[in-house]
Enzyme design. Structure first.
Site, PDB file in Angstrom:
ATOM      1  N   HIS A 229      -4.342  18.013   9.290  1.00 14.21           N
ATOM      2  CA  HIS A 229      -4.236  19.496   8.301  1.00 14.21           C
ATOM      3  C   HIS A 229      -3.132  20.182   8.597  1.00 14.21           C
ATOM      4  CE1 HIS A 229      -5.376  22.590   6.099  1.00 14.21           C
ATOM      5  NE2 HIS A 229      -6.227  21.985   5.193  1.00 14.21           N
TER       6      HIS A 229
ATOM      7  N   GLY B  95     -10.486  23.517  -0.158  1.00 14.68           N
ATOM      8  CA  GLY B  95     -11.030  24.254   0.878  1.00 14.68           C
ATOM      9  C   GLY B  95     -11.917  25.387  -0.011  1.00 14.68           C
ATOM     10  N   GLY B  96     -11.530  26.542  -0.222  1.00 14.49           N
ATOM     11  CA  GLY B  96     -12.204  27.688  -0.378  1.00 14.49           C
ATOM     12  C   GLY B  96     -13.251  27.359  -1.385  1.00 14.49           C
TER      13      GLY B  96
ATOM     14  N   GLU C  22      -0.805  18.488   0.434  1.00 14.28           N
ATOM     15  CA  GLU C  22      -0.953  19.963   0.543  1.00 14.28           C
ATOM     16  C   GLU C  22       0.142  20.711   0.825  1.00 14.28           C
ATOM     17  OE1 GLU C  22      -5.544  20.106   1.319  1.00 14.28           O
ATOM     18  OE2 GLU C  22      -4.466  20.268   3.150  1.00 14.28           O
TER      19      GLU C  22
ATOM     20  N   SER D 170      -5.638  25.314  -3.330  1.00 13.11           N
ATOM     21  CA  SER D 170      -6.005  26.315  -4.181  1.00 13.11           C
ATOM     22  C   SER D 170      -6.520  25.696  -5.499  1.00 13.11           C
ATOM     23  CB  SER D 170      -5.040  27.360  -4.752  1.00 13.11           C
ATOM     24  OG  SER D 170      -4.788  28.213  -3.468  1.00 13.11           O
TER      25      SER D 170
ATOM     26  N   ASN E  20     -13.366  20.398   1.990  1.00 11.54           N
ATOM     27  CA  ASN E  20     -13.057  20.646   3.491  1.00 11.54           C
ATOM     28  C   ASN E  20     -13.648  22.222   3.955  1.00 11.54           C
ATOM     29  OD1 ASN E  20     -11.855  21.439   5.967  1.00 11.54           O
ATOM     30  ND2 ASN E  20      -9.924  21.200   5.247  1.00 11.54           N
ATOM     31  N   TRP E  21     -14.763  22.166   4.511  1.00 11.78           N
ATOM     32  CA  TRP E  21     -15.507  23.476   4.837  1.00 11.78           C
ATOM     33  C   TRP E  21     -14.567  24.298   5.857  1.00 11.78           C
ATOM     34  CZ3 TRP E  21     -21.279  21.949   4.623  1.00 11.78           C
ATOM     35  CH2 TRP E  21     -21.647  21.263   3.470  1.00 11.78           C
ATOM     36  N   LYS E  22     -13.649  23.650   6.403  1.00  6.28           N
ATOM     37  CA  LYS E  22     -12.941  24.389   7.532  1.00  6.28           C
ATOM     38  C   LYS E  22     -14.115  25.184   8.611  1.00  6.28           C
ATOM     39  CE  LYS E  22      -9.078  24.884   4.625  1.00  6.28           C
ATOM     40  NZ  LYS E  22      -7.926  25.598   4.266  1.00  6.28           N
TER      41      LYS E  22
ATOM     42  N   GLU F  57      -3.166  23.238   8.949  1.00 10.29           N
ATOM     43  CA  GLU F  57      -3.567  24.244   9.833  1.00 10.29           C
ATOM     44  C   GLU F  57      -3.426  23.887  11.220  1.00 10.29           C
ATOM     45  OE1 GLU F  57      -7.399  25.325   7.676  1.00 10.29           O
ATOM     46  OE2 GLU F  57      -5.975  26.016   5.943  1.00 10.29           O
TER      47      GLU F  57
ATOM     48  N   GLY G 297      -5.003  28.218   0.286  1.00 12.17           N
ATOM     49  CA  GLY G 297      -5.753  29.207   0.525  1.00 12.17           C
ATOM     50  C   GLY G 297      -5.107  30.801   0.073  1.00 12.17           C
TER      51      GLY G 297
HETATM   52  P1  PGA Z   1      -7.654  25.649  -0.319  1.00 18.57           P
HETATM   53  O1  PGA Z   1      -7.494  24.813   0.900  1.00 18.57           O
HETATM   54  O2  PGA Z   1      -8.486  24.944  -1.388  1.00 18.57           O
HETATM   55  O3  PGA Z   1      -8.551  26.801   0.404  1.00 18.57           O
HETATM   56  O4  PGA Z   1      -6.411  26.166  -0.824  1.00 18.57           O
HETATM   57  C1  PGA Z   1      -7.191  23.429   0.805  1.00 18.57           C
HETATM   58  C2  PGA Z   1      -6.979  23.017   2.173  1.00 18.57           C
HETATM   59  O5  PGA Z   1      -6.575  23.140   2.991  1.00 18.57           O
HETATM   60  O6  PGA Z   1      -7.337  21.511   2.258  1.00 18.57           O
END
Ligand code: PGA
Length: 254
Positions: free
Chosen positions: A98, A237-238, A170, A216, A12-14, A100, A176
């Site tokens: 998600h 994500g990251g 999640e 993470s 997930n490149w956000k 977020e 993150g």
């Molecule tokens: P993260 O994000 O790997 O940066 O913790 C995961 C996500 O939000 O899908």
């Protein structure tokens, strides 16, 4: 790693990467991951890069996902993107709900379930995200929150649609933050979610449904997480923003 369910690992490149950066990243991933068949691999770039990335992933093992979509099919919904528009770029998956979006766009379970139904109507596979906050976990509310989210976000889906749906667990406190759930915390939550799916859709569906862990995930913790019986992949994500680290997560999970 021998599991009945095929692992699915999605990046997930956000809100990161220009079109040029997206193309560069996916080109590197194609090289790094050229021979991998054991895992379903998905990248979810920002909308603006879907067109170019879709050309890049043609004839590769990498599939395309989007990070969100509207529950509506078309019309006066400024700033929204419909499932049919995603299909134009050979998008196969779409992340829904998600944390977020739950937090910043105030998306709730009812809306997320409408989006999931709209995704299925367009033959997109939703990746439906659920997870508790730190305060909820510390308050002993994890199971209550997951029950509400799983029932609400998957409301109205048929068992056949559930078969084509992926759940991402999640824990919000792990996203993150560098703070990953321990393998036993992840396994416990995943098993609980599978039990909820059994209650709604029956045992056969629950045995097949894939539940990703997110929060993470890194090359260094992927293997241990994926070795848990109810962890069927990862939403990253990251660490998905870099070709080497995302590839290593996939390679270490096999
Ligand atoms: P993260 O994000 O790997 O940066 O913790 C995961 C996500 O939000 O899908």
């Amino acid at each position: 790693m021998n599991k009945d369910r095929k692992l699915i690992i999605a990046g997930n490149w956000k809100m990161n990467k220009t079109v040029a950066e997206s193309v560069a990243l996916v080109k590197s991933l194609k090289i790094e991951l050229a021979n991998i068949r054991e895992v379903d691999m998905v990248v979810c770039p920002p909308f603006t890069a879907l067109s170019e990335v879709s050309k890049e992933v043609l004839e590769s093992g990498i599939r395309l996902g989007a990070q969100n979509m509207s529950e509506q099919n078309y019309g006066a919904f400024t700033g929204e993107i419909a499932a049919g528009m995603l299909k134009e770029f050979s998008v196969r998956y779409v992340i829904l709900g998600h944390s977020e979006r739950r937090q910043y766009q105030k998306e709730g379970d009812e809306l997320i379930s409408k989006k999931a139904l709209a995704a299925h109507a367009a033959s997109l596979r939703p990746i439906v995200c659920v997870g508790e906050t730190l305060a909820e976990r510390e308050g002993g509310l994890m199971e209550k929150v997951l029950t509400t989210q799983v029932h609400g976000s998957l409301a109205g889906l048929t068992p056949e649609q559930m078969d084509e749906t992926i759940i991402a667990y999640e824990p919000v406190w792990a996203i993150g933050t560098g703070r990953t759930a321990t393998t036993s915390q992840a396994q416990e939550a995943h098993a609980f979610i599978r039990k909820l799916v059994t209650g709604i859709f029956g045992e056969a569906v629950a045995k097949r449904v894939r539940i990703q862990y997110g929060g993470s995930v890194k090359a260094g913790n992927a293997r241990e997480l994926m070795s848990q019986p109810d962890v069927d992949g990862a939403l990253v994500g990251g660490a998905s923003l870099d070709a080497r680290s995302f590839s290593d997560i996939i390679k270490n999970s096999i």
